[in-house]
Design a protein around this motif. Structure first.
Motif, PDB file in Angstrom:
ATOM      1  N   VAL A   1     -30.878  -4.733 -20.690  1.00 22.84           N
ATOM      2  CA  VAL A   1     -30.622  -4.751 -19.251  1.00 22.84           C
ATOM      3  C   VAL A   1     -29.194  -4.281 -19.034  1.00 22.84           C
ATOM      4  O   VAL A   1     -28.254  -4.840 -19.598  1.00 22.84           O
ATOM      5  CB  VAL A   1     -30.818  -6.161 -18.660  1.00 22.84           C
ATOM      6  CG1 VAL A   1     -30.351  -6.201 -17.214  1.00 22.84           C
ATOM      7  CG2 VAL A   1     -32.275  -6.578 -18.773  1.00 22.84           C
ATOM      8  N   THR A   2     -29.036  -3.247 -18.227  1.00 21.99           N
ATOM      9  CA  THR A   2     -27.718  -2.714 -17.930  1.00 21.99           C
ATOM     10  C   THR A   2     -27.527  -2.709 -16.422  1.00 21.99           C
ATOM     11  O   THR A   2     -28.346  -2.145 -15.686  1.00 21.99           O
ATOM     12  CB  THR A   2     -27.551  -1.293 -18.477  1.00 21.99           C
ATOM     13  OG1 THR A   2     -27.790  -1.296 -19.887  1.00 21.99           O
ATOM     14  CG2 THR A   2     -26.150  -0.768 -18.200  1.00 21.99           C
ATOM     15  N   VAL A   3     -26.450  -3.346 -15.981  1.00 26.74           N
ATOM     16  CA  VAL A   3     -26.138  -3.417 -14.563  1.00 26.74           C
ATOM     17  C   VAL A   3     -24.892  -2.569 -14.310  1.00 26.74           C
ATOM     18  O   VAL A   3     -23.818  -2.860 -14.840  1.00 26.74           O
ATOM     19  CB  VAL A   3     -25.895  -4.866 -14.104  1.00 26.74           C
ATOM     20  CG1 VAL A   3     -25.680  -4.911 -12.584  1.00 26.74           C
ATOM     21  CG2 VAL A   3     -27.066  -5.756 -14.500  1.00 26.74           C
ATOM     22  N   SER A   4     -25.056  -1.537 -13.515  1.00 28.66           N
ATOM     23  CA  SER A   4     -23.949  -0.618 -13.249  1.00 28.66           C
ATOM     24  C   SER A   4     -23.187  -1.038 -12.001  1.00 28.66           C
ATOM     25  O   SER A   4     -23.726  -1.679 -11.098  1.00 28.66           O
ATOM     26  CB  SER A   4     -24.480   0.798 -13.083  1.00 28.66           C
ATOM     27  OG  SER A   4     -25.314   0.870 -11.936  1.00 28.66           O
ATOM     28  N   THR A   5     -21.925  -0.645 -11.970  1.00 27.60           N
ATOM     29  CA  THR A   5     -21.079  -0.974 -10.805  1.00 27.60           C
ATOM     30  C   THR A   5     -21.240   0.051  -9.696  1.00 27.60           C
ATOM     31  O   THR A   5     -21.822   1.101  -9.911  1.00 27.60           O
ATOM     32  CB  THR A   5     -19.613  -1.044 -11.218  1.00 27.60           C
ATOM     33  OG1 THR A   5     -19.257   0.210 -11.827  1.00 27.60           O
ATOM     34  CG2 THR A   5     -19.389  -2.175 -12.210  1.00 27.60           C
TER      35      THR A   5
END
Length: 119
Positions: free
Chosen positions: A115-119
């Motif tokens: 899971v990757t959460v980008s800004t």
């Protein structure tokens, strides 16, 4: 032998949502406590949440309380993790785990989903 297969990970923007699934096989699903853990780069694996066999009892780490929801469908042998209001610090590999109710440690683990959460 219990097998756990996670799915549903991916890339999402800050504030977005994802739902992870974990398919359980090999034993009687309803007999197991199911948990979610995560490991961020350079950090130790940490507990996220767990759900008891009856689904009436759940427990969350403070870092995800109010944002994540764990659930299970004993008819489908699947546990879910609904992740809302995602933050960059939620970026990690998420692992599904299972244990018998009388054990303190989880002894079955999935392969993990990113899971990757980008800004």
């Amino acid at each position: 032998q219990v097998q756990l297969v996670e799915s549903g990970g991916g890339l999402v923007q800050t504030g977005g949502s994802l739902r992870l699934s974990c398919a359980f096989s090999g034993r009687t699903f309803s007999s197991y406590v199911m948990g979610w853990f995560r490991q961020a780069p350079g950090k130790e694996r940490e507990f996220v949440t767990r759900i008891m066999w009856s689904a009436s009892s759940t427990y969350y780490a403070d870092s995800v309380k109010g944002r994540f929801i764990i659930s299970r469908d004993n008819a489908k042998n699947t546990v879910y993790l609904q992740m809302n209001s995602l933050k960059p610090e939620d970026t990690a590999v998420y692992y599904c785990a299972a244990r018998n109710e009388w054990r303190n440690e989880y002894h079955y683990w999935g392969q993990g989903t990113q899971v990757t959460v980008s800004t």
